[in-house]
Scaffold this active site. Structure first.
Site, short mmCIF file in Angstrom:
data_model
loop_
_atom_site.label_atom_id
_atom_site.label_comp_id
_atom_site.label_asym_id
_atom_site.label_seq_id
_atom_site.Cartn_x
_atom_site.Cartn_y
_atom_site.Cartn_z
N HIS A 105 0.86 -1.31 0.08
CA HIS A 105 -0.11 0.00 -0.03
C HIS A 105 0.90 1.22 0.16
O HIS A 105 0.36 2.41 0.41
CB HIS A 105 -0.99 0.07 1.23
CG HIS A 105 -1.88 -0.90 1.39
ND1 HIS A 105 -2.58 -1.20 2.43
CD2 HIS A 105 -2.72 -1.45 0.42
CE1 HIS A 105 -3.70 -2.11 2.27
NE2 HIS A 105 -3.54 -2.30 0.99
N GLU A 162 -4.60 6.31 -5.33
CA GLU A 162 -3.16 5.56 -5.85
C GLU A 162 -3.12 5.98 -7.52
O GLU A 162 -2.03 6.03 -7.72
CB GLU A 162 -3.31 4.14 -5.39
CG GLU A 162 -3.24 3.87 -4.14
CD GLU A 162 -3.64 2.57 -3.59
OE1 GLU A 162 -5.01 2.56 -3.52
OE2 GLU A 162 -3.18 1.53 -3.55
#
Ligand code: ADP
Length: 407
Positions: A186, A391
């Site tokens: 992540h 992201e």
């Protein structure tokens, strides 16, 4: 500049097309059930979902592999009826999410043979993720040649963890020979919210101290000192750390050995810890926080316990990271649960009162739907912020930078 972002899983390709002049998403979508995998629609065919502005398409498609799926996506993007590109030549760079960069990947990098080799080598450490990432890269490089393709590694932002944080206290040979260490995951999300938090807090990115919590189906926490990751909850694999939708997070490694001694195969234990533990394992009801909060409202004790354990583990990690960081500027919550789950956020803030958090219920209630802001009161000694992650935008920005530098 138009940048195409690709996130390739074993049975899906997610994509977004950005205009980087103003960081706008021109189109996005997903091809699911690539290779007939995934949930299965009974007809062995793939499914395309595509959105461009106000137009949405959902179609059954033939996607026996990632190359075919990539072709379908690019044909859709250039289809005069629904597409928004005249030709794929308008794409100036392609950004790829790559899960595991191992120790080699410290930053986003233009993909060449050396990078492809590194992704292949690290497939041993991420067997579920790197091979499909690679298949997506190869399909996209064949379909969109002559432009830079950029690998953005989930592990890269966590490559700054010092040995005292990334090494396990196991025989040193396990590290030198078998590469056993904490890598973390992540990272792109933690990096995005770190930069955004620095901006919102009015501090230079290289002087911000944060505890960032990505709480989605997978959950991870990062300790950030002066804008750099110094500790992180996920480990050699994404199994370590926080309680997640279906993953156990931390547990005594002897539990694994004990269950094997009880007749479980190592595959059984692997599956149980990754796919049937966490919120789902404890509640026996669901892996989804929304469902569990509803069950809890109806008085289901196992759902109440799962939510309680989830928050308790979070609070415990914040305590640990608070202790190792210099003056924490803020705790940041992101991901589906962090951005939306009001009761979880409320419990979290309340339980951090001992570290100086002063919850503000009105702020908690109003900071939803993609909004960023504090959910603690003005003057709270420990500010807690919600910052929606992005992201794909981070991948697009890295790609733009590398294209602008000439690859
Ligand atoms: P992924 O890690 O797959 O990207 P998400 O970031 O979308 O997942 O997070 C999924 C989790 O977020 C699920 O547990 C889901 O229940 C939770 N979630 C999403 N929206 C809400 C909501 N409105 N209230 C509570 N939980 C939510």
């Amino acid at each position: 500049m138009k940048v195409f972002v690709v996130n390739c899983g074993s049975s899906s390709i997610k994509y977004q097309l950005f205009s980087m002049t103003n960081e706008v998403v021109l189109a996005k979508g997903i091809v699911e059930r690539v290779g007939g995998g995934g949930n299965g629609n009974g007809n062995g065919r793939g499914r395309l979902m595509h959105t461009a502005g106000s137009s949405h398409i959902g179609l059954d498609v033939d996607a026996p592999n990632h190359t075919a799926a990539m072709r379908i996506i690019l044909d859709t993007l250039t289809d005069p009826k629904v597409g928004i590109l005249k030709s794929v030549d308008e794409i100036e760079g392609v950004g790829h999410r790559v899960v595991h960069g191992g120790e080699e990947a410290e930053k986003s990098t233009r993909i060449d043979e050396t990078i492809l080799d590194a992704i292949r080598r690290n497939a041993q450490l991420a067997p579920l993720h790197n091979p499909p990432n690679l298949a997506g890269i190869e399909a996209a490089m064949a379909a969109i040649p002559n432009v830079p393709h950029v690998a953005v590694f989930d592990t890269a932002f966590l490559s700054t963890l010092p040995p005292r944080a990334h090494r396990y206290a196991v025989p040193a040979e396990w590290y030198s020979k078998y590469r056993v260490r904490k890598y973390g995951f992540h990272g792109t999300s933690h990096r995005y919210v770190t930069l955004r938090a620095a901006d919102l807090l009015g501090k230079p990115a290289d002087s911000v101290n944060l505890i960032t919590c990505h709480l989605g189906n997978g959950c991870s926490m990062t300790a950030i000192a002066n804008g750099r990751a110094v500790d992180h909850s996920m480990g050699m694999t994404p199994l370590e750390g926080l309680i997640m939708g279906t993953r156990s997070g931390d547990l005594d490694p002897a539990v694994v050995l004990y269950m094997i001694s009880q007749g479980f195969s190592h595959q059984d234990v692997d599956k149980a810890l990754n796919k049937h533990s966490g919120l789902e394992g404890v509640s026996g009801l669901s892996n989804d926080m929304r469902d569990l909060l509803e069950y809890r409202e109806k008085g289901e004790k196992s759902a109440e316990l799962a939510v309680e354990m989830f928050v308790y583990r979070l609070v415990k990690y914040v305590g640990a990271y608070y202790a190792v960081l210099p003056n924490v500027d803020a705790v940041v919550l992101t991901g589906g649960i962090g951005e939306n789950s009001l009761p979880v956020r409320k419990m979290f803030c309340q339980q951090l009162a001992s570290l100086g958090a002063t919850p503000d219920e009105d702020r908690n209630l109003s900071t939803v739907g993609g909004k960023a802001g504090p959910i603690t009161a003005n003057g709270s000694r420990l500010p807690i912020w919600v910052i929606p992650t992005n992201e794909e935008l981070m991948i697009a920005r890295d790609t733009r930078r590398i294209v602008a530098q000439g690859g």
